[in-house]
Write an enzyme that holds these catalytic residues in place. Structure first.
Site, mmCIF file in Angstrom:
data_model
loop_
_atom_site.group_PDB
_atom_site.id
_atom_site.type_symbol
_atom_site.label_atom_id
_atom_site.label_comp_id
_atom_site.label_asym_id
_atom_site.label_seq_id
_atom_site.Cartn_x
_atom_site.Cartn_y
_atom_site.Cartn_z
ATOM 1 N N ASN A 84 12.497 11.973 44.878
ATOM 2 C CA ASN A 84 12.889 12.562 46.092
ATOM 3 C C ASN A 84 14.507 12.643 46.190
ATOM 4 O O ASN A 84 15.106 11.768 45.692
ATOM 5 C CB ASN A 84 12.282 11.858 47.391
ATOM 6 C CG ASN A 84 10.842 12.073 47.724
ATOM 7 O OD1 ASN A 84 10.201 12.937 46.952
ATOM 8 N ND2 ASN A 84 10.359 11.171 48.479
ATOM 9 N N GLY A 125 13.007 8.475 46.879
ATOM 10 C CA GLY A 125 11.432 8.672 46.354
ATOM 11 C C GLY A 125 10.855 7.312 46.058
ATOM 12 O O GLY A 125 11.694 6.612 45.326
ATOM 13 N N LYS A 126 9.743 6.842 46.655
ATOM 14 C CA LYS A 126 9.586 5.458 46.238
ATOM 15 C C LYS A 126 9.233 5.159 44.735
ATOM 16 O O LYS A 126 9.590 4.005 44.377
ATOM 17 C CB LYS A 126 8.096 5.063 47.012
ATOM 18 C CG LYS A 126 8.371 5.276 48.400
ATOM 19 C CD LYS A 126 6.876 4.909 49.416
ATOM 20 C CE LYS A 126 6.999 5.385 50.600
ATOM 21 N NZ LYS A 126 8.305 4.957 51.601
ATOM 22 N N ASN A 180 12.640 4.797 43.139
ATOM 23 C CA ASN A 180 13.510 3.772 43.578
ATOM 24 C C ASN A 180 13.028 2.449 42.965
ATOM 25 O O ASN A 180 13.679 1.728 42.648
ATOM 26 C CB ASN A 180 13.265 3.604 45.339
ATOM 27 C CG ASN A 180 13.803 4.836 46.020
ATOM 28 O OD1 ASN A 180 14.523 5.547 45.475
ATOM 29 N ND2 ASN A 180 13.484 4.592 47.200
ATOM 30 N N GLU A 234 2.786 8.516 46.866
ATOM 31 C CA GLU A 234 3.477 9.477 47.566
ATOM 32 C C GLU A 234 3.399 10.811 46.320
ATOM 33 O O GLU A 234 3.982 11.845 46.292
ATOM 34 C CB GLU A 234 4.913 9.493 47.464
ATOM 35 C CG GLU A 234 5.570 8.957 48.562
ATOM 36 C CD GLU A 234 6.895 8.765 48.852
ATOM 37 O OE1 GLU A 234 7.516 8.563 50.106
ATOM 38 O OE2 GLU A 234 7.677 8.810 47.947
ATOM 39 N N LEU A 287 5.873 -8.672 55.681
ATOM 40 C CA LEU A 287 5.989 -8.931 57.065
ATOM 41 C C LEU A 287 7.556 -8.478 57.587
ATOM 42 O O LEU A 287 7.881 -9.091 58.582
ATOM 43 C CB LEU A 287 5.520 -10.316 57.531
ATOM 44 C CG LEU A 287 4.258 -10.714 57.100
ATOM 45 C CD1 LEU A 287 4.070 -12.411 57.333
ATOM 46 C CD2 LEU A 287 3.201 -10.005 57.921
ATOM 47 N N ARG A 322 10.054 -11.287 58.560
ATOM 48 C CA ARG A 322 9.426 -12.523 58.551
ATOM 49 C C ARG A 322 8.996 -12.849 56.921
ATOM 50 O O ARG A 322 8.304 -13.806 56.490
ATOM 51 C CB ARG A 322 8.365 -12.518 59.061
ATOM 52 C CG ARG A 322 8.697 -12.551 60.572
ATOM 53 C CD ARG A 322 7.436 -12.736 61.672
ATOM 54 N NE ARG A 322 6.462 -11.500 61.584
ATOM 55 C CZ ARG A 322 5.235 -11.356 61.593
ATOM 56 N NH1 ARG A 322 4.560 -12.371 61.905
ATOM 57 N NH2 ARG A 322 4.738 -10.353 61.674
ATOM 58 N N ASP A 378 10.721 -0.988 48.491
ATOM 59 C CA ASP A 378 10.697 -0.466 46.843
ATOM 60 C C ASP A 378 11.436 -1.593 46.279
ATOM 61 O O ASP A 378 10.907 -2.049 45.158
ATOM 62 C CB ASP A 378 11.392 0.747 46.876
ATOM 63 C CG ASP A 378 10.551 2.076 47.633
ATOM 64 O OD1 ASP A 378 9.433 1.842 47.809
ATOM 65 O OD2 ASP A 378 11.365 2.688 48.184
HETATM 66 O O1 RIB Z 1 10.776 3.974 50.366
HETATM 67 C C1 RIB Z 1 11.868 4.861 50.850
HETATM 68 C C2 RIB Z 1 11.709 6.162 50.200
HETATM 69 O O2 RIB Z 1 10.814 6.638 51.042
HETATM 70 C C3 RIB Z 1 12.945 6.784 50.251
HETATM 71 O O3 RIB Z 1 13.947 6.953 49.431
HETATM 72 C C4 RIB Z 1 12.296 8.483 50.700
HETATM 73 O O4 RIB Z 1 12.442 9.260 49.745
HETATM 74 C C5 RIB Z 1 10.889 7.890 51.033
HETATM 75 O O5 RIB Z 1 10.143 8.309 49.798
#
Ligand code: RIB
Length: 315
Positions: A18, A46-47, A50, A147, A229, A232, A262
């Site tokens: 993303n 983007g997960k 990342n 995603e 968590l 935590r 991530d």
């Molecule tokens: O986990 C964070 C991510 O979630 C962001 O970078 C965003 O792009 C969404 O995908």
């Protein structure tokens, strides 16, 4: 060129890419409210992407299977992944489609709220995964999030399983429907509390509720659960009869939590790929996640291996 020896510790991430449009705000806006932001940035996220960047920065040879659009964001997104050492043989442009996009509010305590627009991520198909079969078959671990279409993630899990490659699923965002079988029967599932609540239909606030939710996810097919968590730390459950293990978080001053989950997932995957015990791999993940919150942005906030090792040694 990646040395053949370290390819055995390779990580394949199948997931989203993303462009993050980030407004820093005094607080997150209420319904119907118009709020002035403190600042705005446009930054890669983007997960899937990342997690791939975080794994590469932690020293793992990392391949990403994903899609960008054919818009102005596509090249900068790929350039940033390349700059961080992610292998892009299976990242393709998608004609007539925009790149994935995330609209993010980050408040002054570092907490975020995210809306995603799938764009090309919705066009990542099981056939794209099949095209990466050879890479998946030789990976130390395959890392998935949600995603991209469920059928695509499910195909990756199935393919990995056929080749005896462990699968780590970060079920984010958690779908409002039951996970398909290959995504339930993964080696590791790492939801946060909200995702665990969605997946189990139970409230997950207290530690006791987290343990119950983890047991439910194991009953549903997962071999191990690593439940995040937040500040935590994480709760690790390694089987139906196992005692839960609490791995505490590291104490840092957060400025932006975007991408921290991530970073955790990538740290966990890298630790597992290197042969660490799950609790030690989770500790590595906690250190990576904590450091990621101390900088703004997602991919560009991912810590180096040296930083993570330093934090681990300091404890
Ligand atoms: O986990 C964070 C991510 O979630 C962001 O970078 C965003 O792009 C969404 O995908």
């Amino acid at each position: 060129m990646i040395p053949t020896e370290s390819i055995r510790q390779a990580i394949v991430v199948v997931g989203s890419i993303n462009i993050d449009l980030v407004a820093r705000v005094p607080r997150r806006p209420d319904a119907g409210e118009t709020l002035a932001a403190d600042s705005f940035t446009q930054t890669p996220g983007g997960k899937g992407a990342n997690q791939a960047v975080a794994a590469a920065r932690l020293g793992a040879p990392t391949w990403l299977v994903g899609r960008v659009g054919d818009d102005a964001f596509a090249d900068p997104l790929r350039d940033n992944l390349r700059r961080h050492g992610v292998q892009l043989d299976h990242v393709h442009p998608t004609p007539g489609c925009s790149s994935g996009l995330a609209l993010i509010h980050v408040d002054r305590s570092g907490e975020n709220a995210i809306t995603i627009v799938a764009g090309a991520n919705a066009r990542l198909t099981p056939a794209d995964v099949n095209a990466a079969a050879d890479r998946i078959a030789r990976a130390a671990i395959v890392v998935l999030q949600l995603e991209v279409p469920l059928a695509t993630a499910a195909r990756a899990a199935q393919l990995a399983r056929e080749h005896g490659v462990p699968v780590l699923l970060d079920p984010a965002p958690a779908p409002g429907q039951p996970l398909p079988e290959p995504l339930r029967r993964v080696d590791f599932i790492s939801p946060n509390q909200t995702e665990a609540a969605t997946l189990t239909g139970e409230r997950v606030e207290s530690t006791e509720e987290a343990v119950q939710a983890a047991r439910k996810l194991i009953q549903a097919g997962a071999a191990r659960v690593v439940l995040k968590l937040g500040s935590r730390g994480v709760l690790l459950l390694e089987g139906p009869d196992a005692e839960p293990v609490h791995v505490p978080a590291f104490n840092v001053d957060p400025v932006d939590t975007t991408g921290a989950g991530d970073a955790f997932t990538a740290g966990l995957a890298v630790g597992l790929a290197e042969g660490l015990a799950p609790a030690d791999a989770a500790r590595l993940g906690c250190a990576a996640g904590a450091l990621a919150t101390t900088r703004h942005g997602a991919q560009n906030a991912m810590p180096s291996r040296e930083e993570v090792d330093r934090l681990l040694q300091a404890r």
